[in-house]
Enzyme design. Sequence first.
Site, PDB file in Angstrom:
ATOM      1  N   SER A 137       3.207  -1.086   4.670  1.00 38.17           N
ATOM      2  CA  SER A 137       3.905   0.031   4.891  1.00 38.17           C
ATOM      3  C   SER A 137       4.218   0.982   3.849  1.00 38.17           C
ATOM      4  O   SER A 137       3.979   0.481   2.725  1.00 38.17           O
ATOM      5  CB  SER A 137       5.217  -0.465   5.722  1.00 38.17           C
ATOM      6  OG  SER A 137       6.227   0.765   5.558  1.00 38.17           O
ATOM      7  N   TYR A 162      13.303  -6.243   5.015  1.00 37.60           N
ATOM      8  CA  TYR A 162      11.720  -6.118   5.654  1.00 37.60           C
ATOM      9  C   TYR A 162      10.981  -5.434   4.666  1.00 37.60           C
ATOM     10  O   TYR A 162       9.804  -6.130   4.644  1.00 37.60           O
ATOM     11  CB  TYR A 162      12.393  -4.864   6.810  1.00 37.60           C
ATOM     12  CG  TYR A 162      11.193  -4.294   7.271  1.00 37.60           C
ATOM     13  CD1 TYR A 162      10.231  -4.709   8.059  1.00 37.60           C
ATOM     14  CD2 TYR A 162      10.872  -2.927   6.565  1.00 37.60           C
ATOM     15  CE1 TYR A 162       9.104  -3.863   8.301  1.00 37.60           C
ATOM     16  CE2 TYR A 162       9.729  -2.203   6.994  1.00 37.60           C
ATOM     17  CZ  TYR A 162       8.862  -2.795   7.958  1.00 37.60           C
ATOM     18  OH  TYR A 162       7.767  -2.019   8.327  1.00 37.60           O
ATOM     19  N   LYS A 166       6.978  -6.873   3.395  1.00 41.70           N
ATOM     20  CA  LYS A 166       5.689  -6.066   3.283  1.00 41.70           C
ATOM     21  C   LYS A 166       5.066  -6.279   1.967  1.00 41.70           C
ATOM     22  O   LYS A 166       3.835  -6.556   1.679  1.00 41.70           O
ATOM     23  CB  LYS A 166       5.927  -4.538   3.680  1.00 41.70           C
ATOM     24  CG  LYS A 166       6.268  -4.536   5.124  1.00 41.70           C
ATOM     25  CD  LYS A 166       5.133  -4.994   6.284  1.00 41.70           C
ATOM     26  CE  LYS A 166       5.439  -4.604   7.571  1.00 41.70           C
ATOM     27  NZ  LYS A 166       4.569  -5.553   8.543  1.00 41.70           N
TER      28      LYS A 166
HETATM   29  N1  UFG Z   1      16.562   9.438  11.246  1.00 40.87           N
HETATM   30  C1  UFG Z   1      17.825  10.452  11.416  1.00 40.87           C
HETATM   31  N2  UFG Z   1      18.274  10.067  12.710  1.00 40.87           N
HETATM   32  C2  UFG Z   1      17.980   9.046  13.295  1.00 40.87           C
HETATM   33  C3  UFG Z   1      16.702   8.075  12.889  1.00 40.87           C
HETATM   34  C4  UFG Z   1      16.142   8.472  11.550  1.00 40.87           C
HETATM   35  O1  UFG Z   1      18.239  11.490  11.149  1.00 40.87           O
HETATM   36  O2  UFG Z   1      18.370   8.509  14.328  1.00 40.87           O
HETATM   37  C5  UFG Z   1      15.835  10.397   9.791  1.00 40.87           C
HETATM   38  C6  UFG Z   1      15.701   9.350   8.808  1.00 40.87           C
HETATM   39  O3  UFG Z   1      17.020   9.654   8.028  1.00 40.87           O
HETATM   40  C7  UFG Z   1      14.568   9.666   7.754  1.00 40.87           C
HETATM   41  C8  UFG Z   1      13.462  10.042   9.044  1.00 40.87           C
HETATM   42  O4  UFG Z   1      14.446  10.396  10.265  1.00 40.87           O
HETATM   43  O5  UFG Z   1      14.777  10.867   7.206  1.00 40.87           O
HETATM   44  C9  UFG Z   1      12.703   9.044   9.692  1.00 40.87           C
HETATM   45  O6  UFG Z   1      13.578   7.876   9.712  1.00 40.87           O
HETATM   46  P1  UFG Z   1      12.809   6.634  10.566  1.00 40.87           P
HETATM   47  O7  UFG Z   1      13.856   5.497  10.764  1.00 40.87           O
HETATM   48  O8  UFG Z   1      12.076   7.084  11.804  1.00 40.87           O
HETATM   49  O9  UFG Z   1      11.464   6.067   9.778  1.00 40.87           O
HETATM   50  P2  UFG Z   1      11.841   5.655   8.343  1.00 40.87           P
HETATM   51  O10 UFG Z   1      10.824   6.427   7.521  1.00 40.87           O
HETATM   52  O11 UFG Z   1      13.128   5.448   7.688  1.00 40.87           O
HETATM   53  O12 UFG Z   1      11.026   4.187   8.315  1.00 40.87           O
HETATM   54  C10 UFG Z   1       9.898   4.185   8.472  1.00 40.87           C
HETATM   55  C11 UFG Z   1       9.456   2.797   9.390  1.00 40.87           C
HETATM   56  C12 UFG Z   1       9.728   1.385   8.399  1.00 40.87           C
HETATM   57  C13 UFG Z   1       9.260   1.837   6.859  1.00 40.87           C
HETATM   58  C14 UFG Z   1       9.611   3.234   6.596  1.00 40.87           C
HETATM   59  C15 UFG Z   1       8.727   3.198   5.087  1.00 40.87           C
HETATM   60  O13 UFG Z   1      10.195   2.609  10.511  1.00 40.87           O
HETATM   61  O14 UFG Z   1       9.377   0.348   9.072  1.00 40.87           O
HETATM   62  O15 UFG Z   1       9.126   4.278   7.343  1.00 40.87           O
HETATM   63  O16 UFG Z   1       8.275   4.286   5.017  1.00 40.87           O
HETATM   64  F1  UFG Z   1       9.586   0.758   6.274  1.00 40.87           F
END
Ligand code: UFG
Length: 351
Positions: A137, A162, A166
Amino acid sequence: MSEIAEASHTCVLVTGGCGFIGSHTVVCLLQRGYEVVIVDDLSNANEKVLDRIDQIVGEDAAERLTFVRADVANKQALTAVFDEFDIKAVIHFAGFKAVGESVEKPIEYYSNNIGNTLALVDVMRNHDCKSIIFSSSATVYGDPDELPLTEESPKKPATNPYGWTKWMIEEMLRSLTIADPEWNVVLLRYFNPIGAHPSGLMGEDPKGIPNNLLPYVAQVAVGRRDCVHVFGNDYDTPDGTGVRDYIHVMDLAEGHAAALDWMAGRSGCEVFNLGTGNGTSVLEIIKAFSEACGKDLPYVVEPRRAGDVTANWADCTKARLELGWEAKYGIAEMCRDSWNWQSHNPNGYEE
Ligand code: UFG
Protein backbone atom coordinates in the site's frame (compact mmCIF):
# COMPACT_ATOMS: atom_id res chain seq x y z
CA MET A 1 14.29 -19.15 -11.21
CA SER A 2 10.59 -18.79 -11.36
CA GLU A 3 8.74 -21.26 -13.50
CA ILE A 4 5.76 -19.13 -14.46
CA ALA A 5 5.28 -19.78 -18.13
CA GLU A 6 2.28 -19.57 -20.40
CA ALA A 7 -0.95 -18.60 -18.66
CA SER A 8 -2.71 -21.77 -19.80
CA HIS A 9 -2.20 -24.60 -17.32
CA THR A 10 -0.39 -22.26 -14.94
CA CYS A 11 -1.92 -22.46 -11.50
CA VAL A 12 -1.94 -19.39 -9.27
CA LEU A 13 -2.94 -19.33 -5.62
CA VAL A 14 -4.86 -16.20 -4.67
CA THR A 15 -5.17 -15.67 -0.92
CA GLY A 16 -8.08 -13.41 -0.01
CA GLY A 17 -9.49 -14.00 -3.49
CA CYS A 18 -13.08 -13.39 -2.35
CA GLY A 19 -12.32 -9.84 -1.22
CA PHE A 20 -12.71 -6.61 -3.16
CA ILE A 21 -9.39 -6.48 -5.03
CA GLY A 22 -8.88 -10.24 -4.93
CA SER A 23 -12.16 -11.09 -6.67
CA HIS A 24 -11.54 -8.63 -9.51
CA THR A 25 -8.03 -10.00 -9.94
CA VAL A 26 -9.36 -13.57 -10.07
CA VAL A 27 -11.65 -12.55 -12.94
CA CYS A 28 -8.69 -11.12 -14.88
CA LEU A 29 -6.60 -14.23 -14.31
CA LEU A 30 -9.36 -16.62 -15.38
CA GLN A 31 -9.98 -14.51 -18.48
CA ARG A 32 -6.29 -14.77 -19.29
CA GLY A 33 -6.37 -18.54 -19.08
CA TYR A 34 -4.84 -19.16 -15.65
CA GLU A 35 -5.99 -21.85 -13.28
CA VAL A 36 -6.82 -20.23 -9.97
CA VAL A 37 -7.11 -21.55 -6.43
CA ILE A 38 -8.61 -19.14 -3.93
CA VAL A 39 -7.86 -19.59 -0.24
CA ASP A 40 -10.10 -17.33 1.82
CA ASP A 41 -11.59 -17.79 5.28
CA LEU A 42 -14.51 -15.46 4.43
CA SER A 43 -13.84 -13.46 7.61
CA ASN A 44 -14.34 -10.26 5.61
CA ALA A 45 -15.83 -11.52 2.36
CA ASN A 46 -18.96 -13.18 1.05
CA GLU A 47 -19.02 -16.59 -0.62
CA LYS A 48 -21.65 -15.30 -3.08
CA VAL A 49 -18.87 -13.50 -4.94
CA LEU A 50 -17.90 -16.92 -6.35
CA ASP A 51 -21.18 -17.18 -8.29
CA ARG A 52 -20.65 -13.67 -9.61
CA ILE A 53 -17.15 -14.56 -10.78
CA ASP A 54 -18.58 -17.60 -12.59
CA GLN A 55 -21.26 -15.47 -14.24
CA ILE A 56 -18.71 -12.96 -15.50
CA VAL A 57 -16.12 -15.39 -16.84
CA GLY A 58 -18.51 -18.06 -18.16
CA GLU A 59 -18.66 -21.79 -17.67
CA ASP A 60 -15.40 -22.84 -19.34
CA ALA A 61 -13.25 -20.40 -17.42
CA ALA A 62 -15.15 -21.04 -14.19
CA GLU A 63 -14.03 -24.67 -14.39
CA ARG A 64 -10.48 -23.47 -13.82
CA LEU A 65 -11.40 -21.95 -10.43
CA THR A 66 -11.22 -23.78 -7.10
CA PHE A 67 -12.26 -22.31 -3.78
CA VAL A 68 -10.83 -23.52 -0.47
CA ARG A 69 -12.29 -22.04 2.68
CA ALA A 70 -9.37 -21.77 5.06
CA ASP A 71 -7.34 -19.33 7.08
CA VAL A 72 -3.99 -18.69 5.38
CA ALA A 73 -2.33 -19.10 8.78
CA ASN A 74 -3.52 -22.73 8.81
CA LYS A 75 -0.39 -24.49 7.54
CA GLN A 76 -2.06 -27.86 7.37
CA ALA A 77 -4.78 -26.54 5.07
CA LEU A 78 -2.25 -24.64 2.96
CA THR A 79 -0.02 -27.70 2.69
CA ALA A 80 -2.97 -29.72 1.43
CA VAL A 81 -3.60 -27.08 -1.25
CA PHE A 82 0.04 -27.11 -2.38
CA ASP A 83 0.06 -30.92 -2.35
CA GLU A 84 -3.01 -31.06 -4.57
CA PHE A 85 -2.28 -28.25 -7.03
CA ASP A 86 0.87 -27.47 -8.94
CA ILE A 87 0.98 -23.85 -7.80
CA LYS A 88 3.51 -21.75 -9.67
CA ALA A 89 2.90 -18.37 -8.05
CA VAL A 90 0.95 -16.77 -5.23
CA ILE A 91 -0.87 -13.45 -5.09
CA HIS A 92 -1.26 -12.63 -1.42
CA PHE A 93 -4.21 -10.37 -0.57
CA ALA A 94 -5.46 -11.97 2.63
CA GLY A 95 -5.18 -9.67 5.60
CA PHE A 96 -7.06 -7.36 7.93
CA LYS A 97 -7.28 -3.89 6.42
CA ALA A 98 -9.20 -1.43 8.59
CA VAL A 99 -6.87 1.33 9.73
CA GLY A 100 -8.97 2.43 12.75
CA GLU A 101 -9.62 -1.13 13.92
CA SER A 102 -5.89 -1.85 13.76
CA VAL A 103 -5.29 0.86 16.36
CA GLU A 104 -7.82 -0.83 18.67
CA LYS A 105 -6.62 -4.38 18.00
CA PRO A 106 -2.87 -4.29 17.35
CA ILE A 107 -2.29 -7.87 18.51
CA GLU A 108 -4.91 -9.22 16.12
CA TYR A 109 -3.52 -7.18 13.24
CA TYR A 110 0.14 -8.07 13.74
CA SER A 111 -0.60 -11.68 14.44
CA ASN A 112 -3.02 -12.15 11.55
CA ASN A 113 -1.26 -10.21 8.80
CA ILE A 114 2.30 -11.11 9.66
CA GLY A 115 1.47 -14.60 10.96
CA ASN A 116 -0.41 -15.61 7.83
CA THR A 117 2.36 -14.32 5.57
CA LEU A 118 5.00 -16.28 7.49
CA ALA A 119 2.89 -19.44 7.33
CA LEU A 120 2.37 -18.90 3.61
CA VAL A 121 6.01 -18.39 2.65
CA ASP A 122 7.06 -21.34 4.80
CA VAL A 123 4.63 -23.66 3.03
CA MET A 124 5.63 -22.14 -0.32
CA ARG A 125 9.29 -22.84 0.37
CA ASN A 126 8.49 -26.42 1.38
CA HIS A 127 6.87 -26.87 -2.04
CA ASP A 128 9.58 -25.05 -3.93
CA CYS A 129 7.17 -22.33 -5.02
CA LYS A 130 9.04 -19.06 -4.63
CA SER A 131 7.11 -16.51 -6.67
CA ILE A 132 4.87 -14.13 -4.76
CA ILE A 133 3.06 -10.88 -5.44
CA PHE A 134 2.23 -8.97 -2.28
CA SER A 135 -0.61 -6.56 -1.85
CA SER A 136 1.15 -3.56 -0.35
CA SER A 137 0.00 0.00 0.00
CA ALA A 138 0.93 3.62 -0.52
CA THR A 139 0.60 3.80 3.25
CA VAL A 140 4.29 2.78 3.43
CA TYR A 141 5.22 6.25 2.10
CA GLY A 142 3.61 7.91 5.13
CA ASP A 143 3.33 11.70 4.90
CA PRO A 144 5.32 12.44 1.74
CA ASP A 145 7.93 15.19 1.44
CA GLU A 146 7.56 15.32 -2.32
CA LEU A 147 4.92 14.38 -4.88
CA PRO A 148 4.45 12.40 -7.00
CA LEU A 149 5.65 9.33 -5.12
CA THR A 150 8.07 7.10 -6.97
CA GLU A 151 9.21 3.66 -5.84
CA GLU A 152 12.41 5.39 -4.72
CA SER A 153 10.54 7.72 -2.37
CA PRO A 154 11.48 6.89 1.22
CA LYS A 155 9.38 4.58 3.34
CA LYS A 156 8.22 6.57 6.35
CA PRO A 157 7.10 5.35 9.78
CA ALA A 158 3.53 4.07 9.62
CA THR A 159 0.85 5.84 11.65
CA ASN A 160 -1.09 2.71 12.63
CA PRO A 161 -0.56 -1.05 13.08
CA TYR A 162 -2.22 -1.86 9.73
CA GLY A 163 0.33 0.34 7.97
CA TRP A 164 3.16 -1.23 9.94
CA THR A 165 2.07 -4.72 8.86
CA LYS A 166 2.34 -3.67 5.19
CA TRP A 167 5.68 -2.01 5.93
CA MET A 168 7.06 -5.04 7.76
CA ILE A 169 5.77 -7.68 5.36
CA GLU A 170 7.53 -5.83 2.53
CA GLU A 171 10.79 -6.09 4.48
CA MET A 172 10.18 -9.73 5.39
CA LEU A 173 9.67 -10.65 1.75
CA ARG A 174 12.68 -8.61 0.67
CA SER A 175 14.77 -10.56 3.22
CA LEU A 176 13.75 -13.83 1.58
CA THR A 177 15.26 -12.69 -1.72
CA ILE A 178 18.51 -11.81 0.04
CA ALA A 179 18.74 -15.15 1.82
CA ASP A 180 17.74 -17.21 -1.19
CA PRO A 181 18.17 -15.73 -4.68
CA GLU A 182 15.54 -18.08 -6.09
CA TRP A 183 12.74 -16.06 -4.47
CA ASN A 184 10.83 -13.88 -6.89
CA VAL A 185 8.97 -11.14 -5.02
CA VAL A 186 6.87 -8.30 -6.41
CA LEU A 187 5.56 -5.68 -4.00
CA LEU A 188 2.60 -3.78 -5.46
CA ARG A 189 1.88 -0.51 -3.69
CA TYR A 190 -1.74 0.39 -4.32
CA PHE A 191 -3.02 3.88 -4.08
CA ASN A 192 -6.81 4.16 -3.46
CA PRO A 193 -8.73 1.35 -5.19
CA ILE A 194 -12.38 2.19 -5.95
CA GLY A 195 -14.93 1.39 -8.66
CA ALA A 196 -16.40 -2.01 -9.43
CA HIS A 197 -16.66 -4.54 -12.22
CA PRO A 198 -18.40 -2.79 -15.16
CA SER A 199 -21.03 -5.58 -15.22
CA GLY A 200 -22.34 -4.40 -11.83
CA LEU A 201 -21.99 -7.98 -10.56
CA MET A 202 -18.98 -7.42 -8.28
CA GLY A 203 -17.86 -4.53 -6.12
CA GLU A 204 -16.83 -3.41 -2.68
CA ASP A 205 -19.02 -4.72 0.13
CA PRO A 206 -17.65 -3.52 3.46
CA LYS A 207 -19.12 -4.93 6.66
CA GLY A 208 -20.58 -2.30 9.00
CA ILE A 209 -19.94 1.41 8.59
CA PRO A 210 -17.49 1.95 5.72
CA ASN A 211 -14.13 3.42 6.74
CA ASN A 212 -13.22 4.49 3.23
CA LEU A 213 -14.62 7.40 1.31
CA LEU A 214 -16.04 5.70 -1.77
CA PRO A 215 -18.15 2.98 -0.20
CA TYR A 216 -19.47 5.60 2.23
CA VAL A 217 -20.42 7.96 -0.60
CA ALA A 218 -22.03 5.07 -2.49
CA GLN A 219 -24.12 4.15 0.56
CA VAL A 220 -25.28 7.78 0.90
CA ALA A 221 -26.25 7.72 -2.79
CA VAL A 222 -28.33 4.58 -2.31
CA GLY A 223 -30.01 5.92 0.83
CA ARG A 224 -28.35 3.67 3.42
CA ARG A 225 -26.66 6.68 5.12
CA ASP A 226 -27.71 10.30 5.53
CA CYS A 227 -24.74 12.33 4.39
CA VAL A 228 -21.04 12.17 3.67
CA HIS A 229 -18.70 13.30 6.44
CA VAL A 230 -15.79 15.22 4.97
CA PHE A 231 -12.81 14.85 7.28
CA GLY A 232 -11.24 18.31 7.22
CA ASN A 233 -11.39 21.20 4.74
CA ASP A 234 -8.37 23.07 6.06
CA TYR A 235 -5.65 21.03 4.33
CA ASP A 236 -3.10 22.73 2.12
CA THR A 237 -4.84 21.59 -1.09
CA PRO A 238 -6.78 23.56 -3.74
CA ASP A 239 -10.18 23.10 -2.03
CA GLY A 240 -8.87 22.29 1.46
CA THR A 241 -9.91 18.60 1.42
CA GLY A 242 -7.60 15.59 1.27
CA VAL A 243 -6.24 14.53 -2.10
CA ARG A 244 -5.70 10.90 -3.17
CA ASP A 245 -4.82 8.93 -6.26
CA TYR A 246 -7.99 6.88 -6.84
CA ILE A 247 -7.59 3.90 -9.16
CA HIS A 248 -10.27 1.71 -10.75
CA VAL A 249 -10.22 -1.78 -9.25
CA MET A 250 -10.20 -3.28 -12.77
CA ASP A 251 -7.04 -1.36 -13.62
CA LEU A 252 -5.55 -2.61 -10.39
CA ALA A 253 -6.57 -6.19 -11.22
CA GLU A 254 -4.94 -5.86 -14.66
CA GLY A 255 -1.82 -4.59 -12.89
CA HIS A 256 -1.58 -7.91 -11.03
CA ALA A 257 -1.93 -9.89 -14.23
CA ALA A 258 0.75 -7.73 -15.86
CA ALA A 259 3.06 -8.27 -12.87
CA LEU A 260 2.52 -12.02 -13.08
CA ASP A 261 3.54 -12.03 -16.75
CA TRP A 262 6.53 -9.84 -15.99
CA MET A 263 7.78 -12.13 -13.20
CA ALA A 264 8.22 -15.12 -15.49
CA GLY A 265 11.81 -16.25 -15.40
CA ARG A 266 12.94 -13.55 -12.97
CA SER A 267 14.07 -13.50 -9.36
CA GLY A 268 14.76 -10.87 -6.74
CA CYS A 269 12.52 -8.22 -5.24
CA GLU A 270 10.85 -5.45 -7.22
CA VAL A 271 8.43 -2.71 -6.15
CA PHE A 272 5.75 -1.07 -8.33
CA ASN A 273 3.32 1.73 -7.62
CA LEU A 274 -0.15 1.10 -8.97
CA GLY A 275 -2.07 4.35 -9.29
CA THR A 276 -3.15 6.74 -12.03
CA GLY A 277 -0.79 9.61 -11.34
CA ASN A 278 -3.71 12.00 -10.71
CA GLY A 279 -4.83 13.48 -7.42
CA THR A 280 -8.53 14.02 -6.64
CA SER A 281 -9.96 15.80 -3.59
CA VAL A 282 -12.80 14.59 -1.36
CA LEU A 283 -15.10 17.32 -2.70
CA GLU A 284 -14.23 16.42 -6.29
CA ILE A 285 -15.18 12.81 -5.53
CA ILE A 286 -18.51 13.84 -4.05
CA LYS A 287 -19.18 15.96 -7.14
CA ALA A 288 -18.20 13.17 -9.56
CA PHE A 289 -20.35 10.64 -7.71
CA SER A 290 -23.28 13.07 -7.65
CA GLU A 291 -23.01 13.29 -11.42
CA ALA A 292 -22.81 9.51 -11.74
CA CYS A 293 -25.92 8.89 -9.65
CA GLY A 294 -27.84 11.92 -10.88
CA LYS A 295 -28.44 13.63 -7.55
CA ASP A 296 -26.54 16.05 -5.33
CA LEU A 297 -25.13 14.13 -2.41
CA PRO A 298 -25.31 15.94 0.95
CA TYR A 299 -22.15 16.34 3.02
CA VAL A 300 -20.99 17.96 6.25
CA VAL A 301 -17.48 19.05 7.08
CA GLU A 302 -16.00 17.44 10.21
CA PRO A 303 -12.61 17.81 11.89
CA ARG A 304 -9.63 16.06 10.31
CA ARG A 305 -9.32 12.31 10.89
CA ALA A 306 -6.27 11.30 12.93
CA GLY A 307 -3.43 9.83 10.87
CA ASP A 308 -4.64 11.15 7.48
CA VAL A 309 -2.04 12.66 5.15
CA THR A 310 -2.78 15.84 3.18
CA ALA A 311 -2.20 14.46 -0.30
CA ASN A 312 -0.61 11.61 -2.18
CA TRP A 313 -0.44 10.48 -5.74
CA ALA A 314 1.79 8.12 -7.64
CA ASP A 315 4.37 8.35 -10.34
CA CYS A 316 3.56 5.20 -12.33
CA THR A 317 6.35 5.45 -14.88
CA LYS A 318 8.06 2.31 -13.64
CA ALA A 319 4.96 0.14 -14.03
CA ARG A 320 4.37 1.57 -17.50
CA LEU A 321 7.93 0.96 -18.70
CA GLU A 322 8.54 -2.40 -17.01
CA LEU A 323 5.13 -4.03 -16.81
CA GLY A 324 3.65 -2.38 -19.88
CA TRP A 325 0.70 -1.47 -17.65
CA GLU A 326 -1.13 1.78 -17.32
CA ALA A 327 -4.43 2.75 -15.69
CA LYS A 328 -7.15 3.31 -18.28
CA TYR A 329 -10.14 4.55 -16.30
CA GLY A 330 -10.79 8.07 -15.00
CA ILE A 331 -12.78 9.26 -11.98
CA ALA A 332 -16.07 9.51 -13.92
CA GLU A 333 -15.85 5.81 -14.90
CA MET A 334 -14.84 4.79 -11.40
CA CYS A 335 -17.92 6.54 -9.96
CA ARG A 336 -20.14 5.19 -12.75
CA ASP A 337 -19.13 1.59 -12.06
CA SER A 338 -19.27 2.00 -8.32
CA TRP A 339 -22.82 3.42 -8.64
CA ASN A 340 -23.83 0.67 -11.05
CA TRP A 341 -22.73 -1.93 -8.49
CA GLN A 342 -24.24 -0.15 -5.48
CA SER A 343 -27.57 0.66 -7.14
CA HIS A 344 -28.03 -2.93 -8.33
CA ASN A 345 -26.81 -4.39 -5.05
CA PRO A 346 -27.87 -1.90 -2.36
CA ASN A 347 -26.93 -4.35 0.38
CA GLY A 348 -23.83 -5.67 -1.32
CA TYR A 349 -23.78 -9.44 -1.75
CA GLU A 350 -26.57 -9.89 0.80
CA GLU A 351 -30.05 -10.16 -0.71
N1 UFG B 1 -12.58 10.70 3.91
C1 UFG B 1 -13.64 11.52 4.24
N2 UFG B 1 -14.76 10.94 4.73
C2 UFG B 1 -14.89 9.59 4.89
C3 UFG B 1 -13.79 8.76 4.56
C4 UFG B 1 -12.65 9.36 4.07
O1 UFG B 1 -13.57 12.75 4.10
O2 UFG B 1 -15.95 9.12 5.34
C5 UFG B 1 -11.37 11.31 3.31
C6 UFG B 1 -10.10 11.04 4.05
O3 UFG B 1 -9.88 12.02 5.04
C7 UFG B 1 -9.09 11.09 2.91
C8 UFG B 1 -9.86 10.55 1.71
O4 UFG B 1 -11.22 10.73 2.04
O5 UFG B 1 -8.72 12.43 2.64
C9 UFG B 1 -9.61 9.08 1.42
O6 UFG B 1 -9.85 8.33 2.59
P1 UFG B 1 -10.00 6.74 2.54
O7 UFG B 1 -10.30 6.28 3.94
O8 UFG B 1 -10.94 6.34 1.48
O9 UFG B 1 -8.58 6.28 2.07
P2 UFG B 1 -7.16 6.53 2.76
O10 UFG B 1 -6.36 7.30 1.78
O11 UFG B 1 -7.25 7.06 4.12
O12 UFG B 1 -6.68 5.05 2.92
C10 UFG B 1 -6.34 4.28 1.81
C11 UFG B 1 -6.58 2.80 2.11
C12 UFG B 1 -5.69 2.34 3.21
C13 UFG B 1 -4.27 2.70 2.90
C14 UFG B 1 -4.15 4.16 2.59
C15 UFG B 1 -2.74 4.44 2.17
O13 UFG B 1 -7.92 2.59 2.49
O14 UFG B 1 -5.80 0.95 3.29
O15 UFG B 1 -5.02 4.50 1.52
O16 UFG B 1 -2.57 5.38 1.24
F1 UFG B 1 -3.48 2.44 3.96
